[in-house]
Design a protein around this motif. Sequence first.
Motif, PDB file in Angstrom:
ATOM      1  N   CYS A  32    -110.112   6.053  38.687  1.00  0.00           N
ATOM      2  CA  CYS A  32    -109.230   5.466  40.188  1.00  0.00           C
ATOM      3  C   CYS A  32    -109.981   4.913  40.336  1.00  0.00           C
ATOM      4  O   CYS A  32    -109.884   4.543  41.485  1.00  0.00           O
ATOM      5  CB  CYS A  32    -108.431   6.893  40.695  1.00  0.00           C
ATOM      6  N   GLY A  33    -111.434   5.480  41.213  1.00  0.00           N
ATOM      7  CA  GLY A  33    -112.649   5.441  41.986  1.00  0.00           C
ATOM      8  C   GLY A  33    -112.942   3.615  41.961  1.00  0.00           C
ATOM      9  O   GLY A  33    -113.024   3.295  42.294  1.00  0.00           O
ATOM     10  N   ARG A  34    -113.253   3.933  40.156  1.00  0.00           N
ATOM     11  CA  ARG A  34    -113.677   2.389  39.863  1.00  0.00           C
ATOM     12  C   ARG A  34    -112.268   0.885  40.136  1.00  0.00           C
ATOM     13  O   ARG A  34    -112.976   0.115  40.244  1.00  0.00           O
ATOM     14  CB  ARG A  34    -114.115   2.409  38.293  1.00  0.00           C
ATOM     15  N   LEU A  35    -111.292   2.150  39.964  1.00  0.00           N
ATOM     16  CA  LEU A  35    -110.186   0.368  40.300  1.00  0.00           C
ATOM     17  C   LEU A  35    -109.336  -0.118  41.903  1.00  0.00           C
ATOM     18  O   LEU A  35    -109.281  -0.718  41.936  1.00  0.00           O
ATOM     19  CB  LEU A  35    -109.078   1.392  39.966  1.00  0.00           C
ATOM     20  N   GLY A  88    -118.016   1.469  48.258  1.00  0.00           N
ATOM     21  CA  GLY A  88    -117.836   3.034  48.020  1.00  0.00           C
ATOM     22  C   GLY A  88    -117.355   3.709  48.760  1.00  0.00           C
ATOM     23  O   GLY A  88    -116.600   4.395  47.914  1.00  0.00           O
ATOM     24  N   ALA A  89    -116.852   3.465  49.927  1.00  0.00           N
ATOM     25  CA  ALA A  89    -115.416   4.000  50.951  1.00  0.00           C
ATOM     26  C   ALA A  89    -113.956   3.999  49.933  1.00  0.00           C
ATOM     27  O   ALA A  89    -113.313   5.017  49.851  1.00  0.00           O
ATOM     28  CB  ALA A  89    -115.938   3.836  52.562  1.00  0.00           C
ATOM     29  N   ALA A  90    -114.424   3.135  49.980  1.00  0.00           N
ATOM     30  CA  ALA A  90    -112.392   2.875  49.491  1.00  0.00           C
ATOM     31  C   ALA A  90    -112.202   3.575  47.563  1.00  0.00           C
ATOM     32  O   ALA A  90    -111.759   3.791  47.686  1.00  0.00           O
ATOM     33  CB  ALA A  90    -111.966   1.227  48.755  1.00  0.00           C
ATOM     34  N   ALA A  91    -113.821   3.941  46.755  1.00  0.00           N
ATOM     35  CA  ALA A  91    -113.637   3.872  45.943  1.00  0.00           C
ATOM     36  C   ALA A  91    -113.205   5.453  45.589  1.00  0.00           C
ATOM     37  O   ALA A  91    -112.486   6.691  44.743  1.00  0.00           O
ATOM     38  CB  ALA A  91    -115.045   3.760  44.770  1.00  0.00           C
ATOM     39  N   VAL A  92    -114.298   6.230  46.901  1.00  0.00           N
ATOM     40  CA  VAL A  92    -114.066   7.992  47.319  1.00  0.00           C
ATOM     41  C   VAL A  92    -112.788   8.486  47.441  1.00  0.00           C
ATOM     42  O   VAL A  92    -112.209   8.866  46.800  1.00  0.00           O
ATOM     43  CB  VAL A  92    -115.064   8.195  48.315  1.00  0.00           C
ATOM     44  N   GLN A  93    -112.280   6.981  48.680  1.00  0.00           N
ATOM     45  CA  GLN A  93    -110.901   7.014  48.915  1.00  0.00           C
ATOM     46  C   GLN A  93    -109.692   7.334  47.320  1.00  0.00           C
ATOM     47  O   GLN A  93    -109.042   8.819  47.444  1.00  0.00           O
ATOM     48  CB  GLN A  93    -110.302   6.568  50.416  1.00  0.00           C
ATOM     49  N   ASN A  94    -109.956   6.887  46.636  1.00  0.00           N
ATOM     50  CA  ASN A  94    -109.201   6.710  45.356  1.00  0.00           C
ATOM     51  C   ASN A  94    -109.894   7.896  44.849  1.00  0.00           C
ATOM     52  O   ASN A  94    -108.487   8.264  44.171  1.00  0.00           O
ATOM     53  CB  ASN A  94    -109.287   5.155  44.787  1.00  0.00           C
ATOM     54  N   MET A  95    -111.054   7.786  44.443  1.00  0.00           N
ATOM     55  CA  MET A  95    -111.185   9.741  43.719  1.00  0.00           C
ATOM     56  C   MET A  95    -110.252  10.983  44.388  1.00  0.00           C
ATOM     57  O   MET A  95    -110.189  11.689  44.527  1.00  0.00           O
ATOM     58  CB  MET A  95    -112.377  10.037  43.680  1.00  0.00           C
ATOM     59  N   LEU A  96    -110.581  10.673  45.858  1.00  0.00           N
ATOM     60  CA  LEU A  96    -109.941  12.175  46.674  1.00  0.00           C
ATOM     61  C   LEU A  96    -108.597  11.925  46.095  1.00  0.00           C
ATOM     62  O   LEU A  96    -107.879  12.839  46.587  1.00  0.00           O
ATOM     63  CB  LEU A  96    -110.359  11.987  48.022  1.00  0.00           C
ATOM     64  N   LEU A  97    -108.012  11.364  46.460  1.00  0.00           N
ATOM     65  CA  LEU A  97    -106.405  11.243  45.741  1.00  0.00           C
ATOM     66  C   LEU A  97    -106.463  11.195  44.903  1.00  0.00           C
ATOM     67  O   LEU A  97    -105.561  12.433  44.615  1.00  0.00           O
ATOM     68  CB  LEU A  97    -106.431   9.189  46.570  1.00  0.00           C
TER      69      LEU A  97
END
Length: 161
Positions: A32-35, A88-97
């Motif tokens: 999800c982070g890489r997407l 990077g912020a977008a990837a982290v947010q995806n991973m948190l979700l």
Amino acid sequence: MDAIEVMRKRRTVRRYTGAPVPRADLETIVDCGRLAASGRNAQPWDFIVITDRAMITRLKIVADWIDGAGAVIAVVMDPSSRWWVEDGAAAVQNMLLAATALGYGACWLEGYTLRREDELKIMLGVPAEKRLMTLVPVGVPAEWPTKEKKTLAEVIHWETW
């Protein structure tokens, strides 16, 4: 859980049971982070998934409570990309979700990580030309924080301020 429910439930979790996180779930979280969206689709990220208990204990230099996590995901960025911070912020947010959707707690450790970036890069074998943006501990929550967010009425404006 649908996407909106996940966003409403997500909270920063700093207390974990210490239970391991299955590899398949960690792969889903990183996937999800890489997407995530990235400027010009540069995808300037790599992710190091740390499950080794000894290494997680060594990572306590950034936060004493991190060793309760079942895993830690290091987010490594290529600073040659103009938008590496935003990406990077977008990837982290995806991973948190994604972690929330799977029933795990997670925390974004950016401020703590950046203060020790050089030391952590050596510890994790990150190439010198890359940036270690953050560490994201993931685990089974020992408790789910209930801290309230501002209400919609406090932050929404229509047409003008």
